[in-house]
Design an enzyme around this catalytic site. Sequence first.
Site, PDB file in Angstrom:
ATOM      1  N   TYR A 334       0.831  -1.210   0.000  1.00  0.00           N
ATOM      2  CA  TYR A 334       0.000   0.000   0.000  1.00  0.00           C
ATOM      3  C   TYR A 334       0.866   1.262   0.000  1.00  0.00           C
ATOM      4  CZ  TYR A 334      -4.002   2.961   1.050  1.00  0.00           C
ATOM      5  OH  TYR A 334      -4.987   3.926   0.992  1.00  0.00           O
ATOM      6  N   ARG A 336       0.066   4.554   0.564  1.00  0.00           N
ATOM      7  CA  ARG A 336      -0.193   5.698   1.461  1.00  0.00           C
ATOM      8  C   ARG A 336       0.156   5.277   2.884  1.00  0.00           C
ATOM      9  NH1 ARG A 336      -4.407   6.120  -2.299  1.00  0.00           N
ATOM     10  NH2 ARG A 336      -4.287   8.043  -3.509  1.00  0.00           N
TER      11      ARG A 336
END
Length: 940
Positions: A334, A336
């Site tokens: 991921y 972020r």
Amino acid sequence: MSPTSETAHGGRRLVIVESPAKAKTIKGYLGPGYVVEASVGHIRDLPSGAAEVPEKYTGEVRRLGVDVDHDFQPIYVVNADKKAQVRKLKELLAESDELFLATDEDREGEAIAWHLQEVLKPKVPVHRMVFHEITKDAIQEAVRNPRELNKRMVDAQETRRILDRLYGYEVSPVLWKKVMRGLSAGRVQSVATRLVVERERERIAFRSAEYWDLTGTFSTGRAGDPSDPSSLVARLATVDGKRVAQGRDFGADGQLKTQNVLHLDEANARALAAALADTRFAVRSVESKPYRRSPYAPFRTTTLQQEASRKLGFGAKATMQVAQKLYENGFITYMRTDSTVLSDTAVAAARAQVTQLYGADYLPDQPRVYAGKVKNAQEAHEAIRPSGDRFRTPAETGLTGDQFKLYELIWKRTVASQMKDATGNSVTVKIGGTAADGRDAEFSASGKTITFHGFMKAYVEGADDPNAELDDRERRLPQVAEGDALAAEEITADGHATKPPARYTEASLVKELEEREIGRPSTYASIIGTILDRGYVFKKGTALVPSFLSFAVVNLLEKHFGRLVDYDFTARMEDDLDRIARGEAQAVPWLKRFYFGEGGPEGSGAADAGNGDGDHLGGLKELVTDLGAIDAREISSFPVGNDIVLRVGRYGPYVERGEKDQEGHQRADVPDDLAPDELTVAHAEELLAKPSGDFELGVDPVSGNQIVAKDGRYGPYVTEILPEDTPKTGKNAVKPRTASLFKSMSLDTVTLEDALRLMSLPRVVGTDAEGVEITAQNGRYGPYLKKGTDSRSLTDEEQLFTITLEEALAIYAQPKQRGRAAAKPPLKELGTDPVSERPVVVKDGRFGPYVTDGETNATLRTGDSVETITPERGYELLAEKRAKGPAKKAAKKAPAKKAPAKKTAAKKTTAAKKTTTAAAKKTAAKKTTTAKKAAAAKPE
């Protein structure tokens, strides 16, 4: 019973993710029994306008979308473009036995999951499914181990959303009234704009200063080889024990800031160089130190954005677009995240690859652990790394273009983070001698040798300063000892000029925001996109340049809403929001304190930030109530010098000298792409020398009127100046002849002859067999022929003056093209877009040049040009356009249904209409007769 154990019994499970691309990938990992569908982002939000608010709400609630009088209750509505998707999700849920909410595992994703649950109202078991990489093992593990919704994370996101709504909806209207319609203010957006403006103010205040030093080339007299050079270059360090001023001794204003240093000018530097010409030099000291450099931590969101900008030229938004694609297709974790932590699995994978690719000598005995440096980081996430328990090398991925480049960057950084330190030696040599005039001069040279490159074999971090020396750069010095004699081969005097502070780039602005603890990593790309879209900032190359408009906006906010753009206040507000997320503070009391100026949580410093003395400060509502104290003209005016003032007006910036109605008043528009630090007094005088951008071309020999060229809102044009007594209104009004310049013309080169030819258009070419007139005209989209309502494009502007009737008739004899004309060749080819994976080109459109990948078009912005635009900038413009989504069309109102009228009523209405019509005609006739008599009696 766990969800997985039930799968064997044939139940149907609905899994909802955020994006269709992610849904497609995950579906392949789950197999039969699972239906995977996307919410396509948020399905509901605060209303974007009063029209979306349910009728039961009135007053301020309709305007804000938040009920500030009832504990800041938000009013949520399903987005109009998501209603069809919500219906589809409800239908799928009705056929399912379980629901898995598999949105992203950050606050935003948690909020989306909560909204889905609230809207869908499932009557089946609900599970929150989380994962940080999209691999088969990770997805199956997430299905086996779901959790409950984290309401604390949802509350934290909701508080941020409400805060940002109140900030934007209360402060933005002030900008509309006092600066310009359509502007916006935001909690981080306004602070980011202020940073860019303050840097430009420093550049405007900057005054260049000159300083000089000496460079000496010294020889050992030995024959050199690569491992032992025969000479070294050293720079003058001290004169008579006093340090010589260098660039670091000058401040942001360009002037000397350090005391007790020797500031050499050209004359003194040249005199000293001459006096040292025959000096005998010797080594005074040799200082050797061990050199050690540890690897950089794995990427988190902001460091990835910074490095992608430095090394690949990607903007923050383009970086996140490419990373999103890599994540959704299972290549990286991921993207972020605030964390630099690697899982045990990832550490093992990285260490295995170090041994495989570089050998055991490059592998440290113990795995490296990186502590989080970001305040309030969401440590549940990993750093950004290649996905899986075995990292694919870039060559093994099959990726191409920008996806390959970004993956390679992430892969190298991750592997390097588990490698040994780079080691070597750093050496400083001091060389001294006495000049002919008796002054003692000491030169200094520094060197660095790397004996073991360690992690640098895999990766070396870039730098924001293009002139900065990277970590792997070696500088070898000769092997010398204290007392060794050195011969001066050459001593030169070198002049330097101080440079203004560098403008922010996207990478350095992200770094600055993070260091000041303003905003969060996941929002930086959208913040920069917003200030570019709003026209507060534009790009020149990679530099972020503030517009004059942003100067007016920041000026207003600083003078009348100082707390809201105070850096410390904004950072403390971020801390308070994090305290709410951790359950250490309550949202409603904090929001009351922020908005009304009362009832804040105990110990919260946010409401008092910027006050300094601890006195009570009013809330946001109080700040925006009293607008009478804001002088719109004053906050949009900036002195330039020589009585010239720059003003930001409704239609853009302009310079002005004197008052409008006074003698000697001058005014001239300022180009939108002029950087504020380039508006010098001399430049302003040049603009004023041609008021309103007028270029006098001469006098029309037929009419005797002055002909001028102007730069108007819709482009350059020529027009005539009519005598002052020319009637401008009424039936005898005369309008000046006006014509737009051809695309091949410019204001600097257009002549009187050109102007007269342009104003002769439209030209009557002739008439066809039926007597219909054919004219040649220059229109908004280029030259064309017109015959009645039938228009035909011409290929060349010059045809307007040369085309004959025979040629025109031949064009009209051809069938009219119903599709597009033959496409023009592109102005420039940029490469393959990392998101759409389609070729991107620059084309010339109706409204100027634009970039397109065949699906999405994005107009070039201020500061962009066909000549200088880079592939990365083109991809970034397309990414920003996609993020906005298609333009929304205004919804057509359905005609109101009328109840059928009774026959009797209809008869009465018809009779009434006839009577009314007759009376109206009679009245109108009387008025016309009266008007004619009055006109006849009026003198000419």
